[in-house]
Design a protein around this motif. Structure first.
Motif, PDB file in Angstrom:
ATOM      1  N   PHE A  38      27.305  26.298  38.365  1.00 36.90           N
ATOM      2  CA  PHE A  38      28.257  27.289  37.851  1.00 36.90           C
ATOM      3  C   PHE A  38      27.604  28.664  37.820  1.00 36.90           C
ATOM      4  O   PHE A  38      28.147  29.639  38.338  1.00 36.90           O
ATOM      5  CB  PHE A  38      28.733  26.879  36.449  1.00 36.90           C
ATOM      6  N   TYR A  39      26.399  28.766  37.227  1.00 35.51           N
ATOM      7  CA  TYR A  39      25.744  30.069  37.112  1.00 35.51           C
ATOM      8  C   TYR A  39      25.256  30.599  38.456  1.00 35.51           C
ATOM      9  O   TYR A  39      25.189  31.814  38.649  1.00 35.51           O
ATOM     10  CB  TYR A  39      24.625  30.024  36.064  1.00 35.51           C
ATOM     11  N   CYS A  40      24.951  29.730  39.412  1.00 37.46           N
ATOM     12  CA  CYS A  40      24.622  30.198  40.766  1.00 37.46           C
ATOM     13  C   CYS A  40      25.830  30.905  41.380  1.00 37.46           C
ATOM     14  O   CYS A  40      25.694  31.945  42.030  1.00 37.46           O
ATOM     15  CB  CYS A  40      24.177  29.039  41.651  1.00 37.46           C
ATOM     16  N   LYS A  41      27.018  30.345  41.157  1.00 40.79           N
ATOM     17  CA  LYS A  41      28.241  30.973  41.677  1.00 40.79           C
ATOM     18  C   LYS A  41      28.537  32.282  40.951  1.00 40.79           C
ATOM     19  O   LYS A  41      29.028  33.233  41.554  1.00 40.79           O
ATOM     20  CB  LYS A  41      29.414  30.006  41.568  1.00 40.79           C
ATOM     21  N   VAL A  42      28.243  32.351  39.655  1.00 38.64           N
ATOM     22  CA  VAL A  42      28.473  33.577  38.888  1.00 38.64           C
ATOM     23  C   VAL A  42      27.539  34.695  39.359  1.00 38.64           C
ATOM     24  O   VAL A  42      27.958  35.827  39.564  1.00 38.64           O
ATOM     25  CB  VAL A  42      28.275  33.333  37.370  1.00 38.64           C
ATOM     26  N   THR A  43      26.263  34.374  39.546  1.00 40.15           N
ATOM     27  CA  THR A  43      25.249  35.401  39.815  1.00 40.15           C
ATOM     28  C   THR A  43      24.896  35.578  41.285  1.00 40.15           C
ATOM     29  O   THR A  43      24.312  36.594  41.653  1.00 40.15           O
ATOM     30  CB  THR A  43      23.942  35.057  39.078  1.00 40.15           C
ATOM     31  N   GLY A  44      25.201  34.589  42.122  1.00 39.17           N
ATOM     32  CA  GLY A  44      24.759  34.637  43.512  1.00 39.17           C
ATOM     33  C   GLY A  44      23.310  34.202  43.684  1.00 39.17           C
ATOM     34  O   GLY A  44      22.751  34.306  44.770  1.00 39.17           O
ATOM     35  N   TRP A  45      22.686  33.705  42.613  1.00 37.56           N
ATOM     36  CA  TRP A  45      21.297  33.254  42.666  1.00 37.56           C
ATOM     37  C   TRP A  45      21.215  31.880  43.309  1.00 37.56           C
ATOM     38  O   TRP A  45      22.211  31.175  43.447  1.00 37.56           O
ATOM     39  CB  TRP A  45      20.696  33.187  41.271  1.00 37.56           C
ATOM     40  N   ASP A  68      39.748  41.776  34.901  1.00 37.64           N
ATOM     41  CA  ASP A  68      40.818  40.872  35.336  1.00 37.64           C
ATOM     42  C   ASP A  68      40.386  40.010  36.510  1.00 37.64           C
ATOM     43  O   ASP A  68      40.593  38.794  36.516  1.00 37.64           O
ATOM     44  CB  ASP A  68      42.079  41.662  35.711  1.00 37.64           C
ATOM     45  N   GLU A  69      39.764  40.622  37.514  1.00 35.32           N
ATOM     46  CA  GLU A  69      39.334  39.878  38.702  1.00 35.32           C
ATOM     47  C   GLU A  69      38.232  38.875  38.352  1.00 35.32           C
ATOM     48  O   GLU A  69      38.276  37.711  38.760  1.00 35.32           O
ATOM     49  CB  GLU A  69      38.847  40.845  39.780  1.00 35.32           C
ATOM     50  N   ALA A  70      37.245  39.322  37.578  1.00 39.93           N
ATOM     51  CA  ALA A  70      36.151  38.427  37.185  1.00 39.93           C
ATOM     52  C   ALA A  70      36.680  37.277  36.337  1.00 39.93           C
ATOM     53  O   ALA A  70      36.264  36.132  36.516  1.00 39.93           O
ATOM     54  CB  ALA A  70      35.075  39.201  36.435  1.00 39.93           C
ATOM     55  N   GLU A  71      37.600  37.556  35.427  1.00 41.04           N
ATOM     56  CA  GLU A  71      38.176  36.496  34.600  1.00 41.04           C
ATOM     57  C   GLU A  71      38.843  35.438  35.475  1.00 41.04           C
ATOM     58  O   GLU A  71      38.614  34.238  35.297  1.00 41.04           O
ATOM     59  CB  GLU A  71      39.190  37.077  33.623  1.00 41.04           C
ATOM     60  N   ARG A  72      39.654  35.860  36.433  1.00 43.19           N
ATOM     61  CA  ARG A  72      40.330  34.910  37.330  1.00 43.19           C
ATOM     62  C   ARG A  72      39.311  34.042  38.081  1.00 43.19           C
ATOM     63  O   ARG A  72      39.451  32.827  38.168  1.00 43.19           O
ATOM     64  CB  ARG A  72      41.214  35.652  38.337  1.00 43.19           C
ATOM     65  N   GLU A  73      38.281  34.686  38.623  1.00 47.36           N
ATOM     66  CA  GLU A  73      37.284  33.958  39.405  1.00 47.36           C
ATOM     67  C   GLU A  73      36.497  32.983  38.529  1.00 47.36           C
ATOM     68  O   GLU A  73      36.231  31.842  38.938  1.00 47.36           O
ATOM     69  CB  GLU A  73      36.338  34.932  40.093  1.00 47.36           C
ATOM     70  N   LEU A  74      36.104  33.409  37.337  1.00 46.20           N
ATOM     71  CA  LEU A  74      35.321  32.556  36.450  1.00 46.20           C
ATOM     72  C   LEU A  74      36.132  31.375  35.937  1.00 46.20           C
ATOM     73  O   LEU A  74      35.627  30.253  35.846  1.00 46.20           O
ATOM     74  CB  LEU A  74      34.744  33.376  35.302  1.00 46.20           C
ATOM     75  N   LEU A  75      37.398  31.603  35.613  1.00 49.36           N
ATOM     76  CA  LEU A  75      38.261  30.501  35.184  1.00 49.36           C
ATOM     77  C   LEU A  75      38.426  29.489  36.319  1.00 49.36           C
ATOM     78  O   LEU A  75      38.424  28.283  36.086  1.00 49.36           O
ATOM     79  CB  LEU A  75      39.609  31.021  34.701  1.00 49.36           C
TER      80      LEU A  75
END
Length: 119
Positions: A22-29, A79-86
């Protein structure tokens, strides 16, 4: 002279590999190390996020001062980040004190984190 250097911030989770993904997808790490019980993610040579298996982990509750800590992420659009994270598996608690400045979300293991357009 410092006594030590921060190597990692470690989050407890029942399923550390899944939380690390999950955090790899959030950060790109990238994942730097992974075993059944422990996973490190981050850019090489800097403090990392780590996830360790705790079989009886209980997620902190929100709002509650016992949340202990949280991570903040700067984003371009709430708004965009919320949609992607959900879509990645985050959840959004009802209580949102940040107005238009920030949002509180829960990662898939229940840890709170914030997204903000301010740094």
């Amino acid at each position: 002279m410092p006594i030590g250097e921060l190597a990692a911030i470690t989050l407890d989770a029942r399923e550390p590999k899944e939380l690390a993904e999950f955090y790899c997808k959030v950060t790109g790490w990238d994942v730097l190390f992974s075993s059944d019980d422990f996973t490190y993610v981050g850019p090489a040579g800097t403090p990392r996020l780590a996830f360790q298996r705790v079989t009886d982990h209980t997620a902190p509750q929100w709002p509650d001062s016992a949340k202990q800590f949280h991570l903040d992420f700067k984003v371009d659009s709430l708004d965009e980040a919320e949609r992607e994270l959900l879509a990645l598996g985050a959840t959004k608690p009802e209580f949102q004190p940040g107005g238009e400045k920030w949002l509180v979300l829960n990662d898939p293991a229940g840890h709170q984190f914030c997204i903000t357009v301010f740094s």
